[in-house]
Design a protein around this motif. Structure first.
Motif, short mmCIF file in Angstrom:
data_model
loop_
_atom_site.label_atom_id
_atom_site.label_comp_id
_atom_site.label_asym_id
_atom_site.label_seq_id
_atom_site.Cartn_x
_atom_site.Cartn_y
_atom_site.Cartn_z
N ARG A 131 -24.18 15.29 107.59
CA ARG A 131 -25.22 16.33 107.71
C ARG A 131 -26.02 16.13 108.99
N CYS A 132 -26.35 14.88 109.32
CA CYS A 132 -27.09 14.59 110.55
C CYS A 132 -26.24 14.93 111.79
N SER A 133 -24.97 14.59 111.73
CA SER A 133 -24.08 14.88 112.85
C SER A 133 -23.89 16.39 113.04
N ARG A 134 -23.74 17.09 111.96
CA ARG A 134 -23.57 18.55 112.02
C ARG A 134 -24.85 19.21 112.56
N ASP A 135 -26.00 18.77 112.10
CA ASP A 135 -27.26 19.29 112.64
C ASP A 135 -27.34 19.00 114.14
N ALA A 136 -26.96 17.80 114.52
CA ALA A 136 -26.99 17.43 115.94
C ALA A 136 -26.09 18.33 116.76
N ASP A 137 -24.94 18.69 116.24
CA ASP A 137 -24.01 19.59 116.92
C ASP A 137 -24.67 20.94 117.19
N LYS A 138 -25.38 21.44 116.21
CA LYS A 138 -26.06 22.74 116.36
C LYS A 138 -27.26 22.65 117.29
N ILE A 139 -28.03 21.59 117.15
CA ILE A 139 -29.22 21.43 118.00
C ILE A 139 -28.82 21.21 119.45
N GLU A 140 -27.73 20.49 119.68
CA GLU A 140 -27.27 20.28 121.05
C GLU A 140 -26.95 21.61 121.71
N LEU A 141 -26.33 22.52 120.97
CA LEU A 141 -26.04 23.85 121.50
C LEU A 141 -27.34 24.56 121.87
N LEU A 142 -28.34 24.46 121.02
CA LEU A 142 -29.64 25.06 121.30
C LEU A 142 -30.25 24.48 122.57
N LEU A 143 -30.23 23.15 122.69
CA LEU A 143 -30.79 22.51 123.88
C LEU A 143 -30.06 22.97 125.15
N GLN A 144 -28.74 23.03 125.06
CA GLN A 144 -27.96 23.45 126.23
C GLN A 144 -28.27 24.90 126.58
N ALA A 145 -28.42 25.74 125.59
CA ALA A 145 -28.79 27.15 125.85
C ALA A 145 -30.14 27.23 126.53
N ARG A 146 -31.10 26.42 126.08
CA ARG A 146 -32.43 26.40 126.71
C ARG A 146 -32.32 25.93 128.16
N GLU A 147 -31.47 24.95 128.41
CA GLU A 147 -31.30 24.46 129.79
C GLU A 147 -30.66 25.53 130.68
N TYR A 148 -29.66 26.22 130.17
CA TYR A 148 -29.06 27.31 130.95
C TYR A 148 -30.07 28.42 131.18
#
Length: 194
Positions: A131-148
């Motif tokens: 569950r923590c890894s899956r959340d991290a996968d989704k949050i990483e996408l969010l962070l990358q979108a914010r960076e772009y």
């Protein structure tokens, strides 16, 4: 062939992730998107942090995050829009099983278990670390979108909003909210204000 030879072959294959771009970003107009390996690295770091906060095993969660996209060396990074048209009958853990079939059996089983455990978080039968890894996968996408978005790439709002319903841990939800509030450049701009 020795065990060392087979491990090196596997690691060369995993190295393909350093060159494989995350395909979904191409739809948003990102000309040089991050690689799957870059994504997986930050997923591992995030999974570790989330697991510490959630009382799960951080080493296990980080390892799940690090290995979760290893099957993409063989099937590629299929973006969501592509998954609507590609009939993939092979589960990621089966791809992983094929990838590791020549590795020493104990190592091979560990890799397959990591991929399978991360994938299990999509269902009700999952571990806290998955569950923590899956959340991290989704949050990483969010962070990358914010960076772009911070570099001027448009069309990031859809990527950022689609993650909201996917994050389930309390820590993940708090991180998601913080990521929406805090600019990607804040960590280094703070140095200039000191």
């Amino acid at each position: 062939m020795s065990d060392a030879d087979r491990i090196v072959e596997f690691v060369y294959e995993v190295g393909q992730l350093k060159r494989l771009p995350r395909a979904g970003w191409l739809f948003a107009g990102v000309q040089h998107p991050e690689t799957v390996a870059a994504h997986s690295f930050r997923v591992g770091v995030l999974a570790y942090a989330i697991a510490v906060q959630e009382g799960a095993n951080p080493d296990r969660a980080a390892t799940l995050g690090l290995f979760h996209d290893v099957p993409e060396t063989r099937i590629g990074d299929i973006p969501y829009v592509g998954k609507l048209y590609v009939d993939v009958k092979v589960a990621p853990e089966q791809v992983a099983r094929d990838q590791v079939r020549h590795l020493p059996p104990r190592l091979a089983e560990h890799v397959v278990q990591l991929v399978a455990e991360h994938e299990a978080a999509k269902d009700l039968d999952h571990t806290p670390e998955a569950r923590c890894s899956r959340d991290a996968d989704k949050i990483e996408l969010l962070l990358q979108a914010r960076e772009y978005q911070a570099t001027g790439v448009g069309k990031m709002e859809l990527f950022m909003q689609t993650m909201r319903a996917s994050v389930v841990t309390d820590t993940g939800k708090a991180l998601m909210e913080a990521a929406h509030r805090i600019a990607p450049t804040e960590w280094w701009e703070a140095f200039g204000r000191r």
